[in-house]
Design a protein around this motif. Structure first.
Motif, short mmCIF file in Angstrom:
data_model
loop_
_atom_site.label_atom_id
_atom_site.label_comp_id
_atom_site.label_asym_id
_atom_site.label_seq_id
_atom_site.Cartn_x
_atom_site.Cartn_y
_atom_site.Cartn_z
N UNK A 25 12.99 50.25 30.32
CA UNK A 25 13.25 48.86 30.66
C UNK A 25 14.72 48.48 30.61
N UNK A 26 15.60 49.45 30.46
CA UNK A 26 17.04 49.18 30.40
C UNK A 26 17.79 50.37 30.99
N UNK A 27 17.72 50.57 32.29
CA UNK A 27 18.34 51.75 32.91
C UNK A 27 19.85 51.79 32.70
N UNK A 28 20.38 52.99 32.53
CA UNK A 28 21.82 53.16 32.32
C UNK A 28 22.59 52.89 33.62
N UNK A 29 23.85 52.51 33.46
CA UNK A 29 24.64 52.23 34.66
C UNK A 29 26.12 52.42 34.41
N UNK A 30 26.83 52.65 35.50
CA UNK A 30 28.28 52.52 35.58
C UNK A 30 28.53 51.40 36.59
N UNK A 31 29.21 50.36 36.19
CA UNK A 31 29.35 49.20 37.05
C UNK A 31 30.73 49.16 37.70
N UNK A 32 30.76 49.02 39.00
CA UNK A 32 32.01 48.82 39.72
C UNK A 32 32.18 47.31 39.92
N UNK A 33 33.09 46.74 39.15
CA UNK A 33 33.37 45.30 39.22
C UNK A 33 34.48 45.08 40.23
N UNK A 34 34.18 44.36 41.30
CA UNK A 34 35.18 44.05 42.31
C UNK A 34 35.70 42.63 42.10
N UNK A 35 36.97 42.53 41.82
CA UNK A 35 37.58 41.23 41.60
C UNK A 35 37.82 40.53 42.93
N UNK A 36 37.50 39.25 42.99
CA UNK A 36 37.65 38.51 44.23
C UNK A 36 38.58 37.31 44.01
N UNK A 37 39.51 37.13 44.91
CA UNK A 37 40.43 36.00 44.84
C UNK A 37 39.84 34.83 45.61
N UNK A 38 39.89 33.66 45.02
CA UNK A 38 39.40 32.47 45.73
C UNK A 38 40.36 32.03 46.82
N UNK A 39 41.53 32.65 46.85
CA UNK A 39 42.51 32.34 47.89
C UNK A 39 42.32 33.20 49.15
N UNK A 90 37.76 35.34 40.52
CA UNK A 90 38.67 34.84 39.49
C UNK A 90 39.61 33.82 40.13
N UNK A 91 39.66 32.64 39.55
CA UNK A 91 40.43 31.54 40.15
C UNK A 91 41.93 31.86 40.21
N UNK A 92 42.44 32.58 39.21
CA UNK A 92 43.88 32.85 39.16
C UNK A 92 44.28 34.14 39.86
N UNK A 93 43.34 34.88 40.39
CA UNK A 93 43.67 36.16 41.02
C UNK A 93 44.35 35.93 42.36
N UNK A 94 45.51 36.51 42.58
CA UNK A 94 46.21 36.30 43.87
C UNK A 94 45.51 37.03 45.00
N UNK A 95 45.84 36.59 46.20
CA UNK A 95 45.23 37.19 47.40
C UNK A 95 45.50 38.70 47.45
N UNK A 96 46.67 39.13 47.00
CA UNK A 96 47.04 40.54 47.09
C UNK A 96 46.13 41.44 46.25
N UNK A 97 45.51 40.87 45.22
CA UNK A 97 44.64 41.66 44.34
C UNK A 97 43.17 41.53 44.70
N UNK A 98 42.89 40.82 45.79
CA UNK A 98 41.49 40.64 46.21
C UNK A 98 40.85 42.00 46.53
#
Length: 431
Positions: free
Chosen positions: A416-430, A200-208
């Protein structure tokens, strides 16, 4: 409008009945003798199956007792899945039938010459031997001309057509049962963890590296109950997320019937809390009561609301189905007065809500609803009905991630569509 609905409903019922007749014909009439036990049992199955299935779908909407819903759900929903893949397998078998008949006919025609000579000579030898025995004791030999060689007949057994029908029908039944069995095992054993990094372009380094566990479409109901919820919660807790996002369609039923099944959600463990937004099925099940109940379990409902998390804004909007109940999404209320310099993550059940998210400058929308199609070839229809079927895609400056969901609606089967729980890790471009 009522007339159009009635015509469409009759057309659907007619098509449904025609497909059942086709499957009965191929699986029962063409493979079992008239009046046989097998034919009677098969006919009963093809009559009872669709009736129980309709009962399973109608029971909940008609206010049937929950115990009756549970009795009808397993056979009714599984019949739907089994019937779907049985029809597909039988349709594929129509191309196999002529090839198999041709192969069998060729096998009958290619009889070895030596075997043919022996067959022709056997009647002559038997006749000569018999007449020789009759003329024993006479002085002069008697020359006996044997009868003309007779063509041999195939051994008594099923006709070629019956044999082909049984082979194709048996193979179709095996394929359908195997597909449904494997798909049901995938659902009942619980969703698998999927990991994804989203910059995420606006995500600060602290939230990486901030991790959001996204779970949707659990669909607690007459089939998936408390034990399934516990598997989902244990799987989420094992990932040690910073935040949990339950993105709608938690239930298919009332708080009275399913409240105990949802109780394990109180065990969710995160550093920044667990959040919930409504899906379309909440509005079929009493959305207001469920919002109150998940709050009692420790989750925070985001009803067109926003909270500030370290480094970004987390917003949630009600599902668009809420419009019919006077409780639809309000993007201005959830996002209108926020600081646009901060990254915004939006929880919205249906992917089609992405267009409003783009207009309101959302950086990432997290959705569910599609189940990834749940059962092929339903994936083809779901793909046409949604901007994104599953996975991560970009719409202008907004990214959309759609999870396939943890549970299943209707048949507890996924193909053809397995179930999931997704862990989304936010990344800072900074970073």
């Amino acid at each position: 409008m009522v007339v159009v609905f009635a015509v469409v409903a009759l057309a659907v019922l007619a098509a449904f009945a025609a497909l059942h007749w086709y499957a009965w014909r191929r699986m029962v009439r063409d493979t079992a003798a008239r009046g046989s036990v097998a034919r009677r049992v098969g006919t009963v199955v093809f009559v009872a199956g669709p009736l129980v299935m309709v009962g399973a779908f109608v029971g909940g909407r008609a206010g049937a007792p929950f115990w009756l819903e549970r009795v009808l759900a397993w056979p009714g929903y599984l019949w739907l899945a089994l019937f779907l893949y049985l029809v597909l397998a039988l349709a594929a078998g129509e191309f196999v039938r002529p090839l198999l008949r041709r192969w069998l006919a060729r096998g009958d025609a290619e009889v070895p010459a030596e075997r043919a000579d022996v067959r022709a000579a056997e009647p002559v030898a038997e006749a000569v031997g018999a007449r020789t025995a009759e003329s024993a004791g006479t002085r002069e030999p008697v020359l006996v001309q044997g009868p003309e060689p007779q063509p041999t007949r195939t051994a008594v057994g099923p006709s070629r057509r019956l044999f082909v029908s049984r082979v194709v029908g048996g193979a179709a039944a095996a394929v359908a049962a195997g597909t449904v069995g494997y798909g049901a095992y995938g659902v009942l054993s619980g969703p698998k963890v999927k990991r994804l990094t989203v910059p995420l372009a606006k995500l600060p380094r602290a939230a990486h590296g901030f991790r959001i566990a996204v779970v949707s479409d659990i669909h607690l109901g007459p089939i998936l109950g408390r034990g399934f919820t516990q598997r989902v919660v244990d799987t989420i807790n094992a990932t040690q997320p910073d935040l949990v996002a339950v993105v709608g369609d938690l239930v298919d039923g009332s708080v009275e019937d399913l409240g105990p099944a949802a109780e394990p959600l109180a065990q969710l463990r995160t550093r920044h809390g667990s959040y919930f937004v409504t899906g379309n099925h909440e509005y079929f099940s009493g959305a207001e009561q469920w919002v109150d109940h998940v709050r009692e379990l420790g989750l925070t409902p985001l009803e067109n609301a926003r909270v500030e998390i370290d480094g970004f804004d987390l917003a949630g909007v009600n599902d668009i189905s809420g419009d019919s109940y006077g409780d639809g999404p309000d993007y201005a209320k959830a996002l209108g007065d926020r600081d646009t310099a901060r990254a915004a993550v939006l929880l919205a059940h249906q992917p089609v809500m992405i267009h409003e998210a783009v207009e309101h400058g959302v950086d990432l929308q997290l959705s569910g609803h599609t189940h990834g199609g749940q059962m092929w070839p339903g994936t083809l229809i779901a793909d046409m009905a949604n901007p994104t079927l599953a996975g991560l895609e970009r719409y202008g400056d907004t990214q959309l991630y759609v999870t396939r969901g943890a549970g299943a609606w209707g048949p507890p089967v996924r193909v053809g569509a397995p179930s999931d729980i997704t862990v989304v890790e936010l990344a800072s471009k900074q970073a």
